[in-house]
Design an enzyme around this catalytic site. Structure first.
Site, PDB file in Angstrom:
ATOM      1  CG  ASP A 113      -0.284  -0.224   2.523  1.00 19.42           C
ATOM      2  OD1 ASP A 113       0.835  -0.749   2.530  1.00 19.42           O
ATOM      3  OD2 ASP A 113      -0.857   0.140   3.568  1.00 19.42           O
ATOM      4  CG  ASP A 116       7.137   6.003   5.756  1.00 17.40           C
ATOM      5  OD1 ASP A 116       7.966   6.899   5.536  1.00 17.40           O
ATOM      6  OD2 ASP A 116       6.357   6.057   6.703  1.00 17.40           O
ATOM      7  CE  LYS A 144       3.710   9.307   4.165  1.00 16.14           C
ATOM      8  NZ  LYS A 144       3.720   9.158   5.640  1.00 16.14           N
ATOM      9  CG  PHE A 165      -0.222   9.284   9.835  1.00 12.47           C
ATOM     10  CD1 PHE A 165       0.860   8.602  10.364  1.00 12.47           C
ATOM     11  CD2 PHE A 165      -1.457   8.645   9.790  1.00 12.47           C
ATOM     12  CE1 PHE A 165       0.714   7.300  10.832  1.00 12.47           C
ATOM     13  CE2 PHE A 165      -1.613   7.352  10.267  1.00 12.47           C
ATOM     14  CZ  PHE A 165      -0.534   6.674  10.785  1.00 12.47           C
ATOM     15  CB  VAL A 166      -2.212   8.978   4.041  1.00 11.75           C
ATOM     16  CG1 VAL A 166      -1.886  10.330   3.472  1.00 11.75           C
ATOM     17  CG2 VAL A 166      -1.080   7.997   3.753  1.00 11.75           C
ATOM     18  NE  ARG A 178      -5.795  -2.161   9.032  1.00 15.40           N
ATOM     19  CZ  ARG A 178      -4.481  -2.054   8.942  1.00 15.40           C
ATOM     20  NH1 ARG A 178      -3.929  -1.610   7.830  1.00 15.40           N
ATOM     21  NH2 ARG A 178      -3.702  -2.386   9.941  1.00 15.40           N
TER      22      ARG A 178
END
Ligand code: PRP
Length: 190
Positions: A113, A116, A144, A165-166, A178
């Site tokens: 998904d 980072d 990111k 922050f997502v 979610r």
């Protein structure tokens, strides 16, 4: 440009959690997944890709992605966790659920998904390479780049996003949010 769209009251978040603005609407996500599916179809022509989704975050992306790839394919799941914040920076990842089938000889496409720091994927790639897949590529919905700590070659990227922050579309905060269809920025504090 972020759209100032707020979520329904039922999704306002708990105290000190503010959800919104929306970063990516479900339609934009759908459209991009359609494009990724078409590219993957082209790149894997004549092959049977084996998609490996990394639980739990990637589950929703994976479910939509496999249906956008017009090819015969197979899939499997892995779940990983970190040993805690400190251990994570060392790149150590704990396998909570391993693959059901061996990836040996398969054209493996890892489905994430979000990338980072890159530490999770780096570990997974090293680990899977020892199991002799025929090929190994990565598809990630979100990337990111500003947070990267270790270089990982992500072959297919849905969206490069800023360091926010997502939540939503599989991504959680404390295991919640979610199931939001869109992806939102979550801000903590008042
Ligand atoms: C998220 C995401 C990746 C990882 C990316 O998983 O799904 O696996 O973090 O971070 P990194 O690039 O810094 O390693 P998370 O640990 O939140 O678990 P989840 O998928 O179950 O939500």
């Amino acid at each position: 440009m972020l759209e100032e769209r707020t979520v329904d009251n039922k999704w306002q978040g708990r105290a000190n959690e503010s959800i919104g603005p929306v970063l990516l609407q479900s339609q934009a996500i759908r459209d991009r997944i359609g494009e990724l599916g078409a590219r993957i179809k082209e790149d894997y022509k004549g092959k049977t890709p084996h998609l490996v989704a990394i639980l739990k975050g990637a589950s929703i992306f994976h479910a939509d992605l496999v249906r956008s790839i017009e090819l015969e394919l197979s899939y499997d799941f892995m779940a990983v966790g970190s040993y805690g914040k400190l251990a994570k920076s060392s790149g150590e990842v704990r396998i909570l659920k391993d693959l059901d089938e061996s990836p040996e000889g398969k054209d493996v496409l890892l489905v994430e998904d979000i990338v980072d720091t890159g530490l999770t994927l780096h570990y997974l790639v090293q680990s899977l390479k020892t199991r002799s897949p025929k090929s190994l590529k990565i598809v990630a919905l979100l990337n990111k780049p500003s947070r990267r700590e270790i270089d990982v070659a992500v072959d297919y990227i849905g969206f490069d996003i800023p360091d926010e922050f997502v939540v939503g579309y599989g991504l959680d905060y404390d295991q919640r949010y979610r199931n939001l269809p869109d992806i939102y920025i979550l801000r903590l504090g008042k």
